[in-house]
Each structure stands twice: as structure tokens, then as C-alpha cells.
Write a protein that holds these residues in place. Structure first.
Motif, short mmCIF file in Angstrom:
data_model
loop_
_atom_site.label_atom_id
_atom_site.label_comp_id
_atom_site.label_asym_id
_atom_site.label_seq_id
_atom_site.Cartn_x
_atom_site.Cartn_y
_atom_site.Cartn_z
N PRO A 61 0.83 -1.22 0.00
CA PRO A 61 0.00 0.00 0.00
C PRO A 61 0.86 1.27 0.00
O PRO A 61 1.84 1.37 0.74
N GLY A 62 0.50 2.20 -0.89
CA GLY A 62 1.19 3.48 -0.94
C GLY A 62 2.44 3.50 -1.80
O GLY A 62 3.05 4.56 -1.98
N TYR A 63 2.82 2.35 -2.35
CA TYR A 63 4.07 2.29 -3.10
C TYR A 63 4.05 3.23 -4.30
O TYR A 63 4.97 4.04 -4.48
N PHE A 64 3.03 3.14 -5.12
CA PHE A 64 3.04 3.95 -6.34
C PHE A 64 2.82 5.43 -6.06
O PHE A 64 3.30 6.28 -6.80
N GLU A 65 2.12 5.74 -4.99
CA GLU A 65 2.01 7.15 -4.63
C GLU A 65 3.39 7.72 -4.29
O GLU A 65 3.73 8.84 -4.69
N GLN A 66 4.19 6.93 -3.56
CA GLN A 66 5.51 7.43 -3.16
C GLN A 66 6.49 7.49 -4.33
O GLN A 66 7.19 8.50 -4.49
N VAL A 67 6.54 6.46 -5.15
CA VAL A 67 7.51 6.49 -6.25
C VAL A 67 7.08 7.51 -7.31
O VAL A 67 7.93 8.14 -7.95
N SER A 68 5.77 7.70 -7.49
CA SER A 68 5.31 8.72 -8.44
C SER A 68 5.69 10.11 -7.98
O SER A 68 6.07 10.97 -8.79
N ALA A 69 5.58 10.34 -6.67
CA ALA A 69 5.97 11.65 -6.14
C ALA A 69 7.46 11.91 -6.35
O ALA A 69 7.88 13.03 -6.69
N ILE A 70 8.28 10.88 -6.18
CA ILE A 70 9.72 11.01 -6.43
C ILE A 70 9.97 11.36 -7.89
O ILE A 70 10.76 12.27 -8.21
N CYS A 71 9.30 10.65 -8.78
CA CYS A 71 9.50 10.90 -10.21
C CYS A 71 9.05 12.31 -10.59
O CYS A 71 9.73 13.01 -11.35
N ARG A 72 7.91 12.73 -10.09
CA ARG A 72 7.44 14.10 -10.40
C ARG A 72 8.42 15.14 -9.91
O ARG A 72 8.69 16.14 -10.59
N ARG A 73 8.95 14.93 -8.74
CA ARG A 73 9.90 15.89 -8.17
C ARG A 73 11.14 16.03 -9.05
O ARG A 73 11.72 17.12 -9.15
N HIS A 74 11.53 14.97 -9.70
CA HIS A 74 12.73 14.98 -10.53
C HIS A 74 12.43 15.15 -12.02
O HIS A 74 13.35 15.06 -12.85
N GLY A 75 11.17 15.36 -12.38
CA GLY A 75 10.82 15.56 -13.79
C GLY A 75 10.90 14.31 -14.63
O GLY A 75 11.14 14.37 -15.84
N ILE A 76 10.68 13.15 -14.02
CA ILE A 76 10.77 11.86 -14.70
C ILE A 76 9.36 11.36 -15.02
O ILE A 76 8.47 11.36 -14.15
N LEU A 77 9.13 10.92 -16.24
CA LEU A 77 7.83 10.41 -16.64
C LEU A 77 7.64 8.98 -16.14
O LEU A 77 8.59 8.18 -16.11
N VAL A 78 6.41 8.65 -15.75
CA VAL A 78 6.08 7.31 -15.26
C VAL A 78 5.29 6.58 -16.34
O VAL A 78 4.24 7.05 -16.78
#
Length: 448
Positions: free
Chosen positions: A226-243
Motif C-alpha cells: 500500500p502506498g508504493y506507487f504514490e511514493q515512487v510517483s511523487a519522487i519521479c514528479r519531483r525529478h521531472g521523470i515520466l512514469v
């Protein structure tokens, strides 16, 4: 003729040392060979045959389209059936995904998605973003770049010099995560590993992060904490990385939701579908992209620099529309969720008490069974024993077809079975499947 064995026939078969029964027809969840033997297709081929075999409703719709127009060049024309499929998918897709392109396989679609991400970076004035991050274990296709992104080290043996460099991070895998509480600690643990990987390679060099919302055969239908994709998506957004969400195997209702991303809390920048989208009635895959990203391309080079021979071909998209219509008429996603819960429960009840069954995991009509030499230590069987291959042969002889994978435990060892029947399967047929699997597994392990 009951079998063809290379080199007796002219087909270049996947395995050159075994005989292949000749299938004459299919009905629902069953296949029949030239000798009249019946096989329960417990993996829907390669988790493809979503609406079952011999589906006349779907076949008739495709036939009608073939008589109207089978092929147009996707760089010159569009067609009503292609527009209809795009509209249907985008109407229910995760937020922001409003355009769709159609190709012939999951591998092609994954490559197109990566090219889209790379082009967008260039359009934004960020040409240094040349890397893609994928997860191990994982699988994204068999063309060379898709294979490069697939976390299966044994492919390096033959194709290593041809593969591209990609960056990898560990994928959530509950049975082998080493955590005290996967559900409680997993999201933060794997998000931290991703952040550490990004800092090591430089986040401003990364264009995209590619992940299966529910991992396919590489990790036996592993569901993220639970919460995995919310956390990794937030990391990617912060660094300008597309998911990029790879739903080639887990999408199209397989997990009990049409889009697996919705089930795991993922709102991707790009989403890829395949396999069950056409139910195996035509080659078909899809890439869904965000409208705002498409506008950036329109203002830059003027379009997406990608085309293939069968791009948007109506002979393919007609299959997608026919399958979606069948889903709606038969409420197939809800059916998959309901019968999938029965499958998950029965697999755990029957298989987990057996010797050498280390784990059973999954969601909906997608499950993985891991076999181990020692359950207490989770030690895998040595690869030299080829346990899953032997088990599959035993099950095949009993009329059950499943999908294998190996090497997930440490890159070499590890034996997995994937269960993923057509979404039309009934609860009594699930019971038949589980019974065949349990009896075949017990008999095989007794002899081994």
C-alpha cells in the motif's frame, strides 16, 4: 498427424526438443488437439485469451471489419473503428490520458512509449535525459530495447552485446523482500531504494521510470505494498521523470479492474496495454498518453516521431472494439473480480499446505505460485533440476496449460507458475483448474 517435431515440420518452433500437439479448435476456456484431447487453458495462452476461445461474437465483428476495410496506412488515414477504440479507452483511463495509438504487440507499444518520453524530454530542452529506470525482477518485451528493460539477467547470455544500458531498481516482491512487515514498510523501503538509485545516476539524466502495476510472470503476480506507487510517483514528479505503466499483462480486467493502475493508486504519464485488449483475436496493443504532453509535441516538432506498418490498422482495432463490447455486455470485469477472489482463495487453501509450495500471491484472475526446495529458508531449487519445466510437462499431460518463469530468486534460480485463465472462467472451472494443479504438483514432487 498428432504432433510436429522439428525438423519434421517447417515451422521454427520455440522449443526444438519437444513435440507440439496440433490444436484444432477452442471453446471457452478449453483447447482441443487433433487427437481429441482437451486442455484447460489455465494461463489464457500467455494471459491473452481474455474472452475465451471460439468467441463467435468477437470473430464476427472482426470479419465484418475485414470486409469493409482491413488496412490503411496510419500516417495517411484514420478510421471510425480506430477512433471508437481510442475514445472508449480514454473515457475510462487514469486521469489525463486522452490520446491513444495502436500497434501490434506489447513490445512495440513499450518501445513507442519510451520514444515518446525521450522525444518529450528533447522538446523540453532536456536532451541529457537519456536513461530509463526499470525494476528487477520485471519484463517489458522481446524487442531489443524492451528486452534491455526486462529484469531477467539470463537474457544477457545470448543477447548481452546487443542490449542497451538501462538503470534498475528492486521491484516489490513480498515473498523475498526480507521485510518484517511488507504491507507496513514496503512502500517506504522500495521508494528509498529508487531515490538512492536516482541519486547515484543523476536524476536529471533519467527520462522515464517503467513499471508493471502488478508484476507479471517475472515475480508471479506480485502486488505492490500500500502506498508504493504514490511514493515512487511523487519522487519521479519531483525529478521531472515520466512514469510509464506497463499493463500489457495485468491490464484489461485481469486484476478485477479494467486498468490495474487504478487498483494500485497509480496515475501514470503513459500507459501501455496489450494481450487481453484483443483477446488474441488479432495482434493489438495500445499506448495512452496525456493530452498536455501531446500539446508540447504539437508546439515543438509538430507530432510524435513514430510510425510502423500496422499503426492504427482497422483489422486490429476492430478486435479491440469487439472485445470491449463483449466485456460490457457480459459485465466481464466484475465477473473477473468475483471469480478471481474464488481463484485466489482456492489456490491458497489447496496449494500452500503442500511441500515445496513457498508462496501463492496475486489478485483477480492473475496468480503466481513459487516452488522452493526448502520452505523454512525459502531456498530455491537449483536451476539444473528444471523443476518448473518438469512440472509443466506433468500438468500438460493431465490437460492443464500454465505459464512458467525461472530465475527470479537470484537471477539464475527460481521456479514460478503463472495462473491466468480467460476472464470468462466460472467458479466450477476454477475448482477444476486448482484440482488438476494440485494433483499434478503432488504427483510430480513425489517422483522428483
Amino acid at each position: 498427424m498428432n504432433a510436429i517435431r522439428y525438423p519434421d515440420g517447417n515451422v521454427l518452433l520455440r522449443n526444438l526438443s519437444r513435440e507440439f500437439p496440433v490444436v484444432t479448435h477452442g471453446e471457452g476456456v478449453y483447447l482441443y488437439d487433433a487427437q481429441g484431447r482437451r486442455y484447460l487453458d489455465g494461463s489464457a495462452g500467455a494471459l491473452v485469451a481474455s474472452v475465451g476461445h471460439g468467441n463467435r461474437e468477437v470473430a464476427d465483428r472482426i470479419h465484418a471489419q475485414l470486409l469493409q476495410v482491413a488496412y490503411v496506412n496510419g500516417t495517411h488515414f484514420t478510421t471510425e473503428v480506430t477512433e471508437a477504440l481510442a475514445a472508449r479507452l480514454c473515457a475510462h483511463a487514469p486521469a489525463g490520458l486522452r490520446r491513444a495509438a495502436f500497434l501490434g504487440s506489447g513490445s512495440e507499444a513499450i518501445e513507442a512509449a519510451v520514444k515518446f518520453a525521450r522525444q518529450l524530454c528533447v522538446e523540453r530542452g532536456q536532451p541529457q535525459r537519456t536513461r530509463v529506470i526499470t525494476r528487477v525482477p520485471g519484463y517489458h518485451g522481446n524487442t531489443l530495447y524492451a528486452l534491455s528493460m526486462s529484469g531477467r539477467p539470463h537474457y544477457q547470455t545470448f543477447f548481452g552485446p546487443l542490449l542497451s544500458e538501462v538503470v534498475t531498481t528492486p521491484a516489490p516482491y513480498p515473498y523475498r523482500c526480507g521485510l518484517e512487515d511488507y504491507a507496513r514498510d514496503g512502500a517506504a523501503h522500495y521508494a528509498r531504494l529508487l531515490e538512492e538509485t536516482l541519486q547515484r545516476v543523476g536524476p536529471d539524466t533519467v527520462a522515464a521510470f517503467v513499471a508493471e502495476p502488478v508484476i507479471g510472470s517475472s515475480a508471479g503476480a506480485a502486488v505492490p505494498p500500500p502506498g508504493y506507487f504514490e511514493q515512487v510517483s511523487a519522487i519521479c514528479r519531483r525529478h521531472g521523470i515520466l512514469v510509464i505503466a506497463d499493463e500489457v499483462m495485468c491490464g484489461c480486467g485481469r486484476t478485477g479492474r479494467f486498468f490495474a493502475s487504478d487498483q494500485v493508486g497509480l496515475t501514470p504519464d503513459l500507459l501501455v496495454l496489450g494481450k487481453g485488449l484483443s483477446g488474441g483475436y488479432a495482434p493489438l496493443s495500445a499506448v495512452l498518453v496525456r493530452e498536455d504532453h501531446l500539446e508540447e509535441l504539437r508546439q515543438g516538432s509538430g507530432g510524435f516521431m513514430h510510425a510502423q506498418t500496422y499503426l492504427q490498422a482497422p483489422c486490429m482495432t476492430a478486435a479491440g472494439v469487439a472485445v470491449l463490447d463483449y466485456y460490457e455486455r457480459h459485465d466481464l470485469v466484475a465477473h473477473a473480480a468475483r471469480v478471481g477472489a474464488h481463484l485466489q482463495r482456492r489456490l491458497r487453501e489447496v496449494l500452500l499446505p503442500l511441500p515445496h509450495v513457498g508462496s501463492v500471491q496475486g489478485v483477480g484472475l492473475m496468480a503466481g505460485v513459487e516452488l522452493v526446495e526448502d520452505k523454512a529458508t525459502k531456498r530455491p531449487f537449483p536451476r539444473t533440476r528444471k523443476v518448473v519445466e518438469g512440472l509443466l510437462a506433468e500438468l500438460f499431460s493431465r490437460g492443464l496449460v500454465l505459464w512458467p518463469n525461472t530465475g527470479h530468486a537470484d537471477g539464475t534460480n527460481g521456479d514460478l507458475l503463472m495462473v491466468g485463465p480467460p476472464l470468462i472462467i466460472t467458479e466450477p472451472q476454477v475448482d477444476e483448474l486448482v484440482d488438476l494443479l494440485a494433483r499434478g504438483l503432488t504427483r510430480f514432487l513425489e517422483r522428483s
